[in-house]
Each structure stands twice: as C-alpha cells, then as structure tokens.
Design a protein around this motif. Structure first.
Motif, PDB file in Angstrom:
ATOM      1  N   SER A   1      -4.851   4.927   1.361  1.00 35.53           N
ATOM      2  CA  SER A   1      -4.839   5.555   2.492  1.00 35.53           C
ATOM      3  C   SER A   1      -5.809   4.879   3.484  1.00 35.53           C
ATOM      4  O   SER A   1      -5.260   4.762   4.662  1.00 35.53           O
ATOM      5  CB  SER A   1      -5.054   6.988   2.464  1.00 35.53           C
ATOM      6  OG  SER A   1      -4.230   7.606   1.668  1.00 35.53           O
ATOM      7  N   GLU A   2      -6.850   4.493   3.311  1.00 36.42           N
ATOM      8  CA  GLU A   2      -7.810   3.876   4.116  1.00 36.42           C
ATOM      9  C   GLU A   2      -7.053   2.585   4.538  1.00 36.42           C
ATOM     10  O   GLU A   2      -7.136   2.213   5.927  1.00 36.42           O
ATOM     11  CB  GLU A   2      -9.277   3.660   3.361  1.00 36.42           C
ATOM     12  CG  GLU A   2      -9.869   4.818   3.196  1.00 36.42           C
ATOM     13  CD  GLU A   2     -11.183   4.629   2.681  1.00 36.42           C
ATOM     14  OE1 GLU A   2     -11.603   3.464   2.433  1.00 36.42           O
ATOM     15  OE2 GLU A   2     -11.997   5.370   2.346  1.00 36.42           O
TER      16      GLU A   2
ATOM     17  N   CYS B   1       0.875  -1.154   0.178  1.00 36.67           N
ATOM     18  CA  CYS B   1       0.198  -0.008   0.043  1.00 36.67           C
ATOM     19  C   CYS B   1       0.811   1.270  -0.082  1.00 36.67           C
ATOM     20  O   CYS B   1       0.643   2.176  -0.683  1.00 36.67           O
ATOM     21  CB  CYS B   1      -0.957  -0.143   1.261  1.00 36.67           C
ATOM     22  SG  CYS B   1      -2.261  -1.180   0.971  1.00 36.67           S
ATOM     23  N   GLN B   2       1.969   1.269   0.944  1.00 35.84           N
ATOM     24  CA  GLN B   2       2.923   2.486   0.894  1.00 35.84           C
ATOM     25  C   GLN B   2       3.547   2.740  -0.534  1.00 35.84           C
ATOM     26  O   GLN B   2       3.648   3.887  -0.951  1.00 35.84           O
ATOM     27  CB  GLN B   2       3.756   2.177   2.010  1.00 35.84           C
ATOM     28  CG  GLN B   2       3.161   2.396   3.396  1.00 35.84           C
ATOM     29  CD  GLN B   2       4.276   2.325   4.547  1.00 35.84           C
ATOM     30  OE1 GLN B   2       5.204   1.233   4.380  1.00 35.84           O
ATOM     31  NE2 GLN B   2       4.331   3.221   5.549  1.00 35.84           N
TER      32      GLN B   2
ATOM     33  N   GLN C   1       1.020   3.501  -3.087  1.00 40.79           N
ATOM     34  CA  GLN C   1       0.555   5.059  -2.994  1.00 40.79           C
ATOM     35  C   GLN C   1       1.451   6.307  -3.503  1.00 40.79           C
ATOM     36  O   GLN C   1       1.056   7.183  -3.722  1.00 40.79           O
ATOM     37  CB  GLN C   1       0.354   5.286  -1.395  1.00 40.79           C
ATOM     38  CG  GLN C   1      -0.512   6.608  -0.946  1.00 40.79           C
ATOM     39  CD  GLN C   1      -0.534   6.725   0.351  1.00 40.79           C
ATOM     40  OE1 GLN C   1       0.232   6.663   1.303  1.00 40.79           O
ATOM     41  NE2 GLN C   1      -1.970   7.336   0.816  1.00 40.79           N
TER      42      GLN C   1
ATOM     43  N   ASP D   1      -2.501   0.416  10.712  1.00 37.90           N
ATOM     44  CA  ASP D   1      -1.645   1.525  11.512  1.00 37.90           C
ATOM     45  C   ASP D   1      -0.815   0.588  12.716  1.00 37.90           C
ATOM     46  O   ASP D   1       0.320   1.257  12.936  1.00 37.90           O
ATOM     47  CB  ASP D   1      -2.571   2.500  12.207  1.00 37.90           C
ATOM     48  CG  ASP D   1      -1.482   3.580  12.877  1.00 37.90           C
ATOM     49  OD1 ASP D   1      -0.823   4.351  11.850  1.00 37.90           O
ATOM     50  OD2 ASP D   1      -1.886   3.830  13.983  1.00 37.90           O
TER      51      ASP D   1
ATOM     52  N   ARG E   1      -5.610   6.239  -4.391  1.00 40.47           N
ATOM     53  CA  ARG E   1      -4.921   6.808  -3.194  1.00 40.47           C
ATOM     54  C   ARG E   1      -5.692   6.966  -2.072  1.00 40.47           C
ATOM     55  O   ARG E   1      -5.201   6.585  -0.830  1.00 40.47           O
ATOM     56  CB  ARG E   1      -4.229   8.348  -3.754  1.00 40.47           C
ATOM     57  CG  ARG E   1      -3.151   8.349  -4.658  1.00 40.47           C
ATOM     58  CD  ARG E   1      -2.304   9.665  -4.742  1.00 40.47           C
ATOM     59  NE  ARG E   1      -3.186  10.733  -4.907  1.00 40.47           N
ATOM     60  CZ  ARG E   1      -3.255  11.372  -6.198  1.00 40.47           C
ATOM     61  NH1 ARG E   1      -2.706  10.875  -7.216  1.00 40.47           N
ATOM     62  NH2 ARG E   1      -4.259  12.389  -6.411  1.00 40.47           N
ATOM     63  N   ARG E   2      -6.917   7.492  -2.203  1.00 40.81           N
ATOM     64  CA  ARG E   2      -7.765   7.573  -1.092  1.00 40.81           C
ATOM     65  C   ARG E   2      -8.099   6.007  -0.407  1.00 40.81           C
ATOM     66  O   ARG E   2      -7.962   5.780   0.682  1.00 40.81           O
ATOM     67  CB  ARG E   2      -8.916   7.992  -1.591  1.00 40.81           C
ATOM     68  CG  ARG E   2      -9.979   8.259  -0.446  1.00 40.81           C
ATOM     69  CD  ARG E   2     -11.456   8.749  -0.959  1.00 40.81           C
ATOM     70  NE  ARG E   2     -12.149   7.814  -1.363  1.00 40.81           N
ATOM     71  CZ  ARG E   2     -12.907   6.654  -1.078  1.00 40.81           C
ATOM     72  NH1 ARG E   2     -12.888   6.399   0.383  1.00 40.81           N
ATOM     73  NH2 ARG E   2     -13.580   5.953  -1.679  1.00 40.81           N
TER      74      ARG E   2
END
Length: 448
Positions: free
Chosen positions: A216-217, A199-200, A203, A223, A212-213
């Motif tokens: 980010s989710e 994902c990183q 992105q 996290d 991108r949105r």
C-alpha cells in the motif's frame, strides 16, 4: 532446475550434486553469513566426501543456476522426526509460518543476490511479495523515477507540436480543442506502470498483513502513475529500452516484480548465473511470536531484550544480561526466555515436572537454560530491591495434541517459580490460544 526440500536442522545425503553446485551453494552460504554477521553457516556440506547437506535454524531458499535448496521450518507434526519433507507438506508449513509472521509483526527479512525468478506453483509467495515491496519502497522513498514521455491530447491552447491531420479530422468543428503532441517530465513511465501493476496484483493475493501494508505504501508513492493490466505489464516488460544510469537502482525490485507477476514463483531462469538467498532466523521469529502471544494473554506491554544488569562489576564490559521477555502483572514480575528447541518432537504430551529423575522435563531441559533464567531473577530482584522473587517461564515450541497443551511449574533453587510453557505452532482463532489455558494458575506444583 533441481529442488531439494528439507526441514531446518536437517541432514540429508545429496550424492547427485556436482562439485560445482556444492561449491556455488557453499559460497552463497558463506556470503550470507558474513554479510549478516552470523555465528554459523545457514547450511553446509559435511561428511568424509562432502555430500551430506546440513541445515540450521534458518529457513527459506538458497538458489543458484540449476539448483535450489528449500529449507522449511518444523511447524507441522512429524517434520521434527525426519530429515526429509513429505510431498505436499510445504503448503501447510508455509501457512503456519505466514500466520506466525502476521501475528507477531515480524518483518526482519534478509536477502542477498540478484534474485532470478520464473514460473512455479508454490514456494514462499507471500514472503517474496514482501521482499519485493520492501526493496521497492526503499527506492521509491529516495525519489519516484521520472522521464520525458510523449503524450497526445486535445488542449485549449497549443502545447508542443500541432497535429494537423488529427485536428482536421477529429476536431474540424471544435476550435476550442487543439490536437497536440508534447513531452512531459512525469513519473507515468512504462517502468512505473509495471511496478504499480505488480503492487496492485500482489496486494489482492497476499495474506501477510505486513506485505499488504508495504504494498500500500508503494502504491501511495506511485499515485500519479496510470493503471494497466497484467497482460499489458508483461507485454511492455519485454519491450523496455536498456536501463539508464538513473533507473539502475530499480532493476532488482523491477525484475522481482515481473517474475512475481509471471507466477509468484522462484525457479531460476535456465542458463543464467542468477542467485537468490532468502532466509529467516526461526529463533527470532519464535521470539517475536511469543511476545505477541504474551501481550494477548496478559494485556500488558512485554519488554524484550532489555538490559537488567551484568555478571561482572568491572566497567566497561561486565557481560550484560538481556532476557527475552520481561513483564509485570498482579502476581509480580515475570521473566521469560524463548527456546526454539523441539523438546517434545514426536510426543503428544507437554513437558512435566515430577519428583523422580525420570520425568520428561528432567531429561530434556538444559541446565544452562535454567541457570540463565535464575541468574536473571537474581539480577532483577537486586536491581529492583524486590521482596518477592520474580516468576520465571521457559517457552518452547509444541507440535503435539492440543488437548495436551499444558504448562507445568516447580520451584527453582532460588525459590523462583519456574514455568515450562509449550507454545502451539498451529493456527488458532485467537492468538492467546497458543499458550496453555493453565498458564498462569494457582501454583499447585510449587512443592515438586
């Protein structure tokens, strides 16, 4: 793997495909049609020998084993005049497609199969990233996977098992630190670390706003997971134990994430019967694109697919009518329809009305389209009890010269002002610029 590239609504001979390849591709097309309740197959094989490949308005990729069919939208000048795709054209086409998706917020992506991806330099990378992210987000929303992981740390109190050797060497003069090894039920697992890395990485490379949105989710849901490098992620991906029952639901997004890390690509792994279907309905993409452009031009909300009445007074089932666009301005009510038909393919000029029957608009417009719009106008006029008749607009894709991007208008049989509005399919600095500057203007052609 063999790849055949052609535009939507293309028709090309494929004599080199084997019967087995054609059958597998046909099966995927039928499965996709049935799963999504489509009125027609996205691609089919026709001709007396069944070796003519025919596509419709669906663009994307259909892959199985050793063959891939890439269907590109007719978003570049010249593509609409041929059934083949010139070398290097795919990059500019995809750039325009991604811009359309980004501006319109269109994210209705449909896929089936267990995508098998590997290394390739070009092909729908942003779209694949979005597909992976949407799959992953849906699974993470159901619960981030956790498992017992073994950790080693220097703690203030004993937890788990004391590491005598490390305590004696590393902490021999620090009795406030005790070397321990312990198990913790945590989301910081190898699979989650690889997913977070994907994902990183994606992105930072994708340009599509929706992609991108969603990425980010996914990162927000991951996290508590540690960061690792791409090299570490790909190394650990080859060392994972067999998938457990609780983790099985992450297999598809995980597989796609690893393949994207290896090259943002879509070539099939040789020898595996993996399949991948990724298709967009260009009719719906074009409608969403025009909606965004109208909102940018008029600065008012555009109501889409809103019921305005029925053709029959019988209830229930009076054949409900839903125009693509309905909006209000100082000039009154507007009703619009988007027709993803390349009416001016190979032409530099937009369609125009004229008094004689040889005018381009008269040759290319469908009577059904005009009847449909005027019926919409009559339904709205009666429903709203209007003193004035709604304005009508028919939007169509335009690939010609930007200098010739002009709308034209005339009077319909019911006295509605009917506009023909070309929509430029090339990236512009302002979204409203894809519509002609003279739409709307004083109706100089009302008496045509």
């Amino acid at each position: 793997m063999d790849t055949i590239r052609l535009p939507e609504w293309g028709r090309v001979r494929v004599p080199d495909l084997t019967n087995d390849q054609r059958e597998r591709l046909s099966d995927l097309s039928v499965a996709w049609k049935e799963a999504n309740r489509l009125p027609a197959l996205p691609l089919s094989f026709e001709g007396t020998d069944g070796k003519t490949l025919v596509t419709r308005q669906y663009v994307g990729v259909i892959e199985t084993d050793d063959i891939a069919i890439e269907i590109y939208p007719k978003l570049d000048k010249g593509i609409g005049e041929t059934d083949t795709l010139a070398e290097g054209k795919e990059k500019s086409v995809l750039a325009n497609l991604m811009w359309m998706l980004q501006e319109s917020g269109y994210d209705d992506l449909v896929d089936t199969g267990d995508g098998g991806l590997d290394e390739s330099q070009e092909s729908f990378p942003d779209l694949f990233a979005l597909l992976m992210a949407k799959r992953l987000r849906d699974e993470l929303a159901r619960g981030v996977p956790r498992s017992y992981e073994r950790f080693e740390d220097d703690l203030k109190t004993v937890r788990g098992r004391l590491l005598v050797g490390e305590q004696a060497t590393r902490n021999f003069d620090r009795w406030d630190r005790i070397a321990c090894t312990f198990d913790e039920f945590t989301p910081d697992t190898a699979v989650c670390r690889i997913l977070r890395c994907a994902c990183q990485t994606l992105q930072g490379r994708v340009r599509h706003a929706e992609a991108r949105r969603v990425l980010s989710e996914c990162l927000g849901l991951l996290d508590e997971v540690s960061d690792i490098s791409v090299a570490e992620a790909l190394h650990h991906a080859n060392l994972l134990p067999p998938w457990s029952r609780g983790m099985e639901r992450f297999r598809r997004p995980f597989t796609l994430a690893v393949r994207l890390l290896r090259g943002l690509s879509h070539d099939l792994l040789a020898g595996h019967r993996d399949t991948f279907v990724f298709l967009l309905n260009m009719n719906r993409v074009f409608e969403a694109f025009v909606t965004a452009a109208l909102e940018a031009r008029f600065g008012v909300p555009i109501r889409t697919q809103e019921p305005i009445g029925t053709l029959l007074k019988t209830k229930p089932g009076g054949i409900q009518q839903k125009p693509d666009f309905l909006w209000k301005t100082e000039q009154g009510i507007w009703i619009g329809d988007a027709k993803y038909k390349h009416l001016t393919a190979g032409m530099e000029m937009s369609l125009t009305f004229a008094k004689d029957e040889t005018a381009p608009a008269g040759r290319f417009l469908s009577p059904d389209d005009i009847r449909q719009l005027t019926v919409y106008a009559e339904l709205v006029r009666r429903q709203e009890a209007l003193d004035t008749i709604p304005h009508l607009a028919l939007f169509y894709p335009f690939q010609g010269s930007e200098a010739q991007l002009r709308a034209d208008s005339t009077l319909a049989w019911n006295d509605s002002i009917l506009w023909l509005v070309p929509v430029l399919l090339r990236q512009q600095s302002k979204l409203a610029s894809i519509l002609p500057v003279n739409f709307p203007e004083a109706h100089a052609n009302e008496t045509n």
